[in-house]
Scaffold this active site. Structure first.
Site, PDB file in Angstrom:
ATOM      1  N   ASP A   1      -0.053  -7.064   7.761  1.00  0.00           N
ATOM      2  CA  ASP A   1      -0.592  -5.718   8.004  1.00  0.00           C
ATOM      3  C   ASP A   1      -1.435  -5.231   6.832  1.00  0.00           C
ATOM      4  OD1 ASP A   1       0.781  -5.592  10.425  1.00  0.00           O
ATOM      5  OD2 ASP A   1       2.616  -4.958   9.405  1.00  0.00           O
ATOM      6  N   HIS A   2      -1.550  -6.036   5.837  1.00  0.00           N
ATOM      7  CA  HIS A   2      -2.230  -5.585   4.618  1.00  0.00           C
ATOM      8  C   HIS A   2      -3.108  -6.732   4.098  1.00  0.00           C
ATOM      9  CE1 HIS A   2      -2.702  -4.284   0.384  1.00  0.00           C
ATOM     10  NE2 HIS A   2      -2.536  -3.079   0.879  1.00  0.00           N
ATOM     11  N   PHE A   3      -4.316  -6.988   4.675  1.00  0.00           N
ATOM     12  CA  PHE A   3      -4.947  -6.094   5.636  1.00  0.00           C
ATOM     13  C   PHE A   3      -5.202  -6.867   6.935  1.00  0.00           C
ATOM     14  CE2 PHE A   3      -6.116  -4.637   1.413  1.00  0.00           C
ATOM     15  CZ  PHE A   3      -5.894  -3.277   1.488  1.00  0.00           C
TER      16      PHE A   3
ATOM     17  N   LEU B   1      -6.935 -10.333   5.920  1.00  0.00           N
ATOM     18  CA  LEU B   1      -6.969 -10.496   4.464  1.00  0.00           C
ATOM     19  C   LEU B   1      -5.582 -10.181   3.896  1.00  0.00           C
ATOM     20  CD1 LEU B   1      -8.704 -10.934   1.900  1.00  0.00           C
ATOM     21  CD2 LEU B   1      -9.206  -8.475   1.947  1.00  0.00           C
TER      22      LEU B   1
ATOM     23  N   VAL C   1      -2.986  -9.720   1.323  1.00  0.00           N
ATOM     24  CA  VAL C   1      -2.789  -9.589  -0.133  1.00  0.00           C
ATOM     25  C   VAL C   1      -1.560  -8.718  -0.391  1.00  0.00           C
ATOM     26  CG1 VAL C   1      -5.239  -9.853  -0.683  1.00  0.00           C
ATOM     27  CG2 VAL C   1      -4.303  -7.562  -0.355  1.00  0.00           C
TER      28      VAL C   1
END
Lengths: 129, 177
Positions: B33-35, B44, B46
């Site tokens: 979920d991030h991102f 992405l 991270v």
């Protein structure tokens, strides 16, 4: 150490701890009102004062604790005569004139000024000398 | 999900220094979920910087709690400084090093560094790992039962939960709490 030198050190501490600008840290500025300090910032400031000036600060020494919760010291929204005496006794670094003139409980925080911090550090340094 | 953001304590020098590590895995739900992917770029994953700060808070919090044999309820009171320069991705390892700066009856201040072990520089046969310093995080902790407002809290130390006990035990650290 002169009062101006003490103020310079305190200014650096408050700029770092409270993210305020240099020019906001004047002797008359109140920590909680003008500079936006919260209760936990006092712990941070205490640590930094100890580090910079090399003295120890006991709990409640810089700012007496639990005043506003104690019915002996506050009644009907006003600091009692006993409360004022306690503040004078435990906080010789405070200028009490304004609070004595209007002892409303919301004025207690106004005695905690940069000037009071300078007085506190000066007294601690003199005691250690 | 357990709110634990370190995997293991690898060094503990009482009242001075603690080193902990955290491996980042694609199995961690939050990384998805991030991102998430958008119309203009792929997913992405991270590590959120706020959770890196939490990892340091847990590392430094254990160090501060251990100093008084976990008798105090040690709570994070203030993030005095947080500077992070890189986004860690899955497969990386974070290394948190926390040192006690000031320690009093009321609480403690700690200084901390975050190092990143990137797989391509850490798991090769022919060269030692090359960690990269990616952050500095300085924190202020308060001992909750000594709060200036005089507020009373339950006697049980709810800060250092079973999860913390498990980390200490699996890290081989003796503690009596």
């Amino acid at each position: 150490m002169t009062r101006d030198e003490i103020l310079d050190t305190i200014r650096e501490i408050l700029v770092d701890a409270l993210a305020v600008d240099d020019d906001e840290v004047t002797p008359s500025a109140t920590l909680i009102g003008d500079l936006g300090a919260e209760s936990i910032d006092i712990l941070d400031i205490t640590f930094k004062l100890e580090q910079e000036f090399g003295f120890k600060i006991a709990q409640g020494e810089l700012f007496p604790e639990g005043i506003t919760q104690d019915p002996d010291y506050v009644q009907d929204g006003k600091v009692t005569a006993r409360g004022l005496e306690m503040l004078k006794e435990r906080g010789p670094h405070f200028d009490m004139a304004a609070l004595e003139a209007d002892p409303s409980v919301e004025n207690v925080r106004k005695i905690f000024t940069v000037e009071a911090l300078i007085n506190f550090c000066e007294q601690k340094l003199q005691a250690a000398a | 999900m357990r709110w634990m953001w370190i995997d293991r304590v690898i060094e503990l020098k009482a009242k001075e220094r603690l080193v902990a590590i955290k491996h980042l895995s694609m199995a961690e739900e939050h990384l998805h979920d991030h991102f998430p992917a958008t119309a203009t770029r792929p997913q992405l994953p991270v590590m959120p910087m706020s959770l890196i700060v939490e990892g340091m808070a847990q590392s430094a919090g254990i160090l501060v709690g251990h100093a008084n044999d976990f008798k105090e309820k040690v709570v994070l009171a203030k993030v005095a400084k947080a500077s992070l320069t890189k986004d860690p991705t899955p497969g990386c390892t974070l290394r948190y090093t926390a040192t006690i700066d000031r320690f009093t009856d009321n609480g403690a201040s700690t200084k901390g560094t975050v190092d990143l072990y990137h797989p391509e520089q850490s798991y090769l046969d022919d060269q030692p790992a090359q960690p990269e310093r990616i952050g500095e995080i300085d924190l202020i902790f308060s001992h909750l039962d000594r709060n200036s407002a005089g507020t009373q809290y339950p006697k049980e130390n709810f800060v250092f939960s079973d999860s913390f006990r498990t980390i200490l035990r699996t890290s081989g650290i003796e503690s009596s709490f």
